[in-house]
Design a protein around this motif. Structure first.
Motif, PDB file in Angstrom:
ATOM      1  N   ARG A   1       0.838  -1.210   0.000  1.00  0.00           N
ATOM      2  CA  ARG A   1       0.000   0.000   0.000  1.00  0.00           C
ATOM      3  C   ARG A   1       0.870   1.257   0.000  1.00  0.00           C
ATOM      4  O   ARG A   1       0.606   2.222  -0.701  1.00  0.00           O
ATOM      5  N   SER A   2       1.938   1.235   0.792  1.00  0.00           N
ATOM      6  CA  SER A   2       2.793   2.420   0.922  1.00  0.00           C
ATOM      7  C   SER A   2       3.758   2.581  -0.253  1.00  0.00           C
ATOM      8  O   SER A   2       4.285   3.676  -0.465  1.00  0.00           O
ATOM      9  N   GLY A   3       4.020   1.499  -0.954  1.00  0.00           N
ATOM     10  CA  GLY A   3       5.013   1.559  -2.023  1.00  0.00           C
ATOM     11  C   GLY A   3       6.412   1.826  -1.487  1.00  0.00           C
ATOM     12  O   GLY A   3       7.280   2.293  -2.212  1.00  0.00           O
ATOM     13  N   GLY A   4       6.606   1.549  -0.179  1.00  0.00           N
ATOM     14  CA  GLY A   4       7.905   1.791   0.444  1.00  0.00           C
ATOM     15  C   GLY A   4       8.116   3.234   0.876  1.00  0.00           C
ATOM     16  O   GLY A   4       9.204   3.613   1.288  1.00  0.00           O
ATOM     17  N   HIS A   5       7.053   4.041   0.778  1.00  0.00           N
ATOM     18  CA  HIS A   5       7.133   5.460   1.124  1.00  0.00           C
ATOM     19  C   HIS A   5       6.414   5.720   2.447  1.00  0.00           C
ATOM     20  O   HIS A   5       5.451   5.037   2.785  1.00  0.00           O
ATOM     21  N   CYS A   6       6.861   6.733   3.150  1.00  0.00           N
ATOM     22  CA  CYS A   6       6.219   7.140   4.399  1.00  0.00           C
ATOM     23  C   CYS A   6       4.774   7.536   4.094  1.00  0.00           C
ATOM     24  O   CYS A   6       4.506   8.319   3.186  1.00  0.00           O
ATOM     25  N   GLU A   7       3.836   6.975   4.860  1.00  0.00           N
ATOM     26  CA  GLU A   7       2.422   7.290   4.623  1.00  0.00           C
ATOM     27  C   GLU A   7       1.984   8.574   5.317  1.00  0.00           C
ATOM     28  O   GLU A   7       0.937   9.115   4.990  1.00  0.00           O
TER      29      GLU A   7
ATOM     30  N   ASN B   1      -4.831  -0.872  10.836  1.00  0.00           N
ATOM     31  CA  ASN B   1      -4.264  -0.311  12.065  1.00  0.00           C
ATOM     32  C   ASN B   1      -2.794   0.076  11.898  1.00  0.00           C
ATOM     33  O   ASN B   1      -2.221   0.697  12.777  1.00  0.00           O
ATOM     34  N   LEU B   2      -2.191  -0.259  10.793  1.00  0.00           N
ATOM     35  CA  LEU B   2      -0.764  -0.015  10.601  1.00  0.00           C
ATOM     36  C   LEU B   2      -0.504   1.032   9.528  1.00  0.00           C
ATOM     37  O   LEU B   2      -1.180   1.062   8.500  1.00  0.00           O
ATOM     38  N   LEU B   3       0.476   1.872   9.799  1.00  0.00           N
ATOM     39  CA  LEU B   3       0.981   2.823   8.812  1.00  0.00           C
ATOM     40  C   LEU B   3       2.462   2.548   8.623  1.00  0.00           C
ATOM     41  O   LEU B   3       3.181   2.280   9.590  1.00  0.00           O
ATOM     42  N   ASP B   4       2.923   2.641   7.403  1.00  0.00           N
ATOM     43  CA  ASP B   4       4.343   2.536   7.084  1.00  0.00           C
ATOM     44  C   ASP B   4       4.885   3.969   7.151  1.00  0.00           C
ATOM     45  O   ASP B   4       4.456   4.822   6.377  1.00  0.00           O
ATOM     46  N   VAL B   5       5.768   4.250   8.110  1.00  0.00           N
ATOM     47  CA  VAL B   5       6.227   5.625   8.334  1.00  0.00           C
ATOM     48  C   VAL B   5       7.744   5.693   8.463  1.00  0.00           C
ATOM     49  O   VAL B   5       8.394   4.707   8.804  1.00  0.00           O
ATOM     50  N   CYS B   6       8.285   6.867   8.219  1.00  0.00           N
ATOM     51  CA  CYS B   6       9.719   7.078   8.440  1.00  0.00           C
ATOM     52  C   CYS B   6       9.954   7.301   9.935  1.00  0.00           C
ATOM     53  O   CYS B   6       9.013   7.564  10.695  1.00  0.00           O
ATOM     54  N   HIS B   7      11.207   7.227  10.351  1.00  0.00           N
ATOM     55  CA  HIS B   7      11.515   7.379  11.775  1.00  0.00           C
ATOM     56  C   HIS B   7      11.213   8.787  12.293  1.00  0.00           C
ATOM     57  O   HIS B   7      10.834   8.964  13.447  1.00  0.00           O
ATOM     58  N   VAL B   8      11.326   9.793  11.434  1.00  0.00           N
ATOM     59  CA  VAL B   8      11.060  11.177  11.848  1.00  0.00           C
ATOM     60  C   VAL B   8       9.565  11.365  12.116  1.00  0.00           C
ATOM     61  O   VAL B   8       9.169  11.886  13.169  1.00  0.00           O
ATOM     62  N   CYS B   9       8.731  10.917  11.180  1.00  0.00           N
ATOM     63  CA  CYS B   9       7.281  11.043  11.361  1.00  0.00           C
ATOM     64  C   CYS B   9       6.801  10.179  12.527  1.00  0.00           C
ATOM     65  O   CYS B   9       5.905  10.584  13.274  1.00  0.00           O
ATOM     66  N   HIS B  10       7.407   9.007  12.715  1.00  0.00           N
ATOM     67  CA  HIS B  10       7.019   8.127  13.813  1.00  0.00           C
ATOM     68  C   HIS B  10       7.272   8.815  15.162  1.00  0.00           C
ATOM     69  O   HIS B  10       6.394   8.826  16.043  1.00  0.00           O
ATOM     70  N   ALA B  11       8.430   9.420  15.313  1.00  0.00           N
ATOM     71  CA  ALA B  11       8.746  10.146  16.550  1.00  0.00           C
ATOM     72  C   ALA B  11       7.787  11.328  16.736  1.00  0.00           C
ATOM     73  O   ALA B  11       7.316  11.596  17.854  1.00  0.00           O
TER      74      ALA B  11
END
Length: 111
Positions: free
Chosen positions: A19-25, A54-64
């Motif tokens: 779904r994310s295509g490997g990109h931050c959602e 329930n899951l999002l594929d996110v980068c570490h910056v957005c996750h924090a």
């Protein structure tokens, strides 16, 4: 003794990454998003349900950022309150309001 966390099932993980295509959602470029899907973020933290919606594929910056700013994250759908189902809560995904579906898709919310 530390409790062992149950792993996300491969089928669920594969659909989230597809779904994310490997990109931050979240893709919040204003805070320095890397653009890469690096972490699997549970929108509804209690119970850590391993469901696609329930899951999002996110980068570490957005996750924090999500965890540092819970009020904003609830408003954006990046976090889901205990009494709601993630499939029923819209989310701002890459700047667009959508509903995440259990088959790994997204439905755009009409304005």
């Amino acid at each position: 003794m530390k409790q062992k966390t149950k792993q996300i099932p491969k089928k669920v993980l594969d659909l989230v990454v597809e779904r994310s295509g490997g990109h931050c959602e979240v893709m919040s470029t204003a805070i320095g998003c890397t653009g890469r899907g690096e972490h699997r973020h549970h929108r509804k933290i209690s119970g850590r349900e391993h469901t696609i919606e329930n899951l999002l594929d996110v980068c570490h910056v957005c996750h924090a950022h999500i965890h540092a700013h819970p009020a904003l994250s609830y408003a954006m759908g990046w976090l889901v309150k205990m009494n709601y189902s993630p499939g029923e809560v819209t989310v701002i995904r890459q700047g667009q309001e959508v509903t995440l579906t259990e088959d790994g898709g997204v439905q755009i919310v009409d304005s």
